[in-house]
Design a protein around this motif. Sequence first.
Motif, PDB file in Angstrom:
ATOM      1  N   PRO A  65       7.175 -13.012  -3.097  1.00  0.00           N
ATOM      2  CA  PRO A  65       6.947 -12.191  -1.900  1.00  0.00           C
ATOM      3  C   PRO A  65       5.547 -11.583  -1.896  1.00  0.00           C
ATOM      4  CG  PRO A  65       9.032 -11.624  -2.966  1.00  0.00           C
ATOM      5  CD  PRO A  65       8.280 -12.496  -3.924  1.00  0.00           C
ATOM      6  N   THR A  66       5.053 -11.310  -0.707  1.00  0.00           N
ATOM      7  CA  THR A  66       3.768 -10.635  -0.572  1.00  0.00           C
ATOM      8  C   THR A  66       3.928  -9.143  -0.854  1.00  0.00           C
ATOM      9  OG1 THR A  66       4.080 -10.100   1.766  1.00  0.00           O
ATOM     10  CG2 THR A  66       3.090 -12.256   1.240  1.00  0.00           C
ATOM     11  N   LEU A  67       2.797  -8.472  -1.035  1.00  0.00           N
ATOM     12  CA  LEU A  67       2.825  -7.020  -1.238  1.00  0.00           C
ATOM     13  C   LEU A  67       3.437  -6.322  -0.030  1.00  0.00           C
ATOM     14  CD1 LEU A  67       2.124  -4.497  -2.836  1.00  0.00           C
ATOM     15  CD2 LEU A  67      -0.207  -4.629  -1.931  1.00  0.00           C
TER      16      LEU A  67
ATOM     17  N   ALA B 273       0.380   0.397   5.241  1.00  0.00           N
ATOM     18  CA  ALA B 273      -0.644   0.584   6.267  1.00  0.00           C
ATOM     19  C   ALA B 273      -2.018   0.100   5.840  1.00  0.00           C
ATOM     20  CB  ALA B 273      -0.711   2.060   6.658  1.00  0.00           C
ATOM     21  N   THR B 274      -2.304   0.109   4.546  1.00  0.00           N
ATOM     22  CA  THR B 274      -3.675  -0.158   4.110  1.00  0.00           C
ATOM     23  C   THR B 274      -3.885  -1.553   3.506  1.00  0.00           C
ATOM     24  OG1 THR B 274      -3.195   0.938   1.979  1.00  0.00           O
ATOM     25  CG2 THR B 274      -4.186   2.278   3.716  1.00  0.00           C
ATOM     26  N   VAL B 275      -2.821  -2.348   3.385  1.00  0.00           N
ATOM     27  CA  VAL B 275      -3.009  -3.730   2.921  1.00  0.00           C
ATOM     28  C   VAL B 275      -3.849  -4.493   3.943  1.00  0.00           C
ATOM     29  CG1 VAL B 275      -1.867  -5.916   2.405  1.00  0.00           C
ATOM     30  CG2 VAL B 275      -0.876  -3.775   1.596  1.00  0.00           C
TER      31      VAL B 275
ATOM     32  N   ASP C  73      -6.588   3.153  -2.663  1.00  0.00           N
ATOM     33  CA  ASP C  73      -6.317   1.973  -3.476  1.00  0.00           C
ATOM     34  C   ASP C  73      -6.066   0.818  -2.518  1.00  0.00           C
ATOM     35  OD1 ASP C  73      -5.579   0.113  -5.364  1.00  0.00           O
ATOM     36  OD2 ASP C  73      -3.572   0.939  -5.664  1.00  0.00           O
ATOM     37  N   GLN C  74      -7.151   0.189  -2.065  1.00  0.00           N
ATOM     38  CA  GLN C  74      -7.064  -0.849  -1.045  1.00  0.00           C
ATOM     39  C   GLN C  74      -6.817  -2.216  -1.684  1.00  0.00           C
ATOM     40  OE1 GLN C  74     -10.431  -0.512   1.748  1.00  0.00           O
ATOM     41  NE2 GLN C  74     -10.755   1.522   0.899  1.00  0.00           N
ATOM     42  N   THR C  75      -5.877  -2.959  -1.115  1.00  0.00           N
ATOM     43  CA  THR C  75      -5.552  -4.284  -1.634  1.00  0.00           C
ATOM     44  C   THR C  75      -5.726  -5.319  -0.542  1.00  0.00           C
ATOM     45  OG1 THR C  75      -3.941  -3.365  -3.175  1.00  0.00           O
ATOM     46  CG2 THR C  75      -3.759  -5.714  -2.690  1.00  0.00           C
TER      47      THR C  75
END
Length: 232
Positions: free
Chosen positions: A93-95, A226-228, A82-84
């Motif tokens: 605030p950011t993710l 890690a994946t944002v 689930d890449q954002t």
Amino acid sequence: PPPGRAPRSLVYRALLKSIHERNIRPGANPPNERDIARQLNTSRTAVRAALQMMERQGIVRRRVGSGTFLTEDADQVFEKMDQTNATVHKNVPTLVEIAEGRLLFEPAMMHIVVNRVEEHELEAMRATLREILEAPTWREFKERIYALPLLIFAATKNRFLIQIMDDIIADRRAVLFDGKDTDKPTPLPVRQQTHKELAALVEAIEERKGKRAEELISDHLMRTLATVNIWQ
């Protein structure tokens, strides 16, 4: 490490990129912990923690006497992610900031949850898991993903904690969950993988396994960190 990036998430992120770029191939050994730590200028403890997280995810396996190997289907992790692609927002605030903040307290909170959760709350969690798997659009998928932690926070019976999650959901909705084309369907592998991860968390809560729930939510939030924007 850069703001919002814990050492474990940086190692996990770097290893994912190496797999994606075919620098480490499925079935092969990744570099040893010492070499990875030296390349990434981090500790072997952070490397070991990242590899353990990847092992729990099924990306690596360990053989006694032979070391650590990527699984044969390790490269399939990307179609399940689930890449954002999140941006910086002026008013909320950011993710990354949200995931970083949640990591500071939410794993420990699981011990309160397993002691206070009631059967009707578990049934609501199980229903939400089904909705995650069946979500018809990306926007609904995101709504369901956040509906589950709201139920988990509610199980603490702590109004301060519930208020925190209410605010998090309001902030994410304010930016449409950093999404585009939110009426498009979420790929089935993504829904299945997310369901699998969160179902394991609910199972740990149901079985009153606080340490297991702590580990699973920590992994989940660490993978989010890690994946944002991982390919940017």
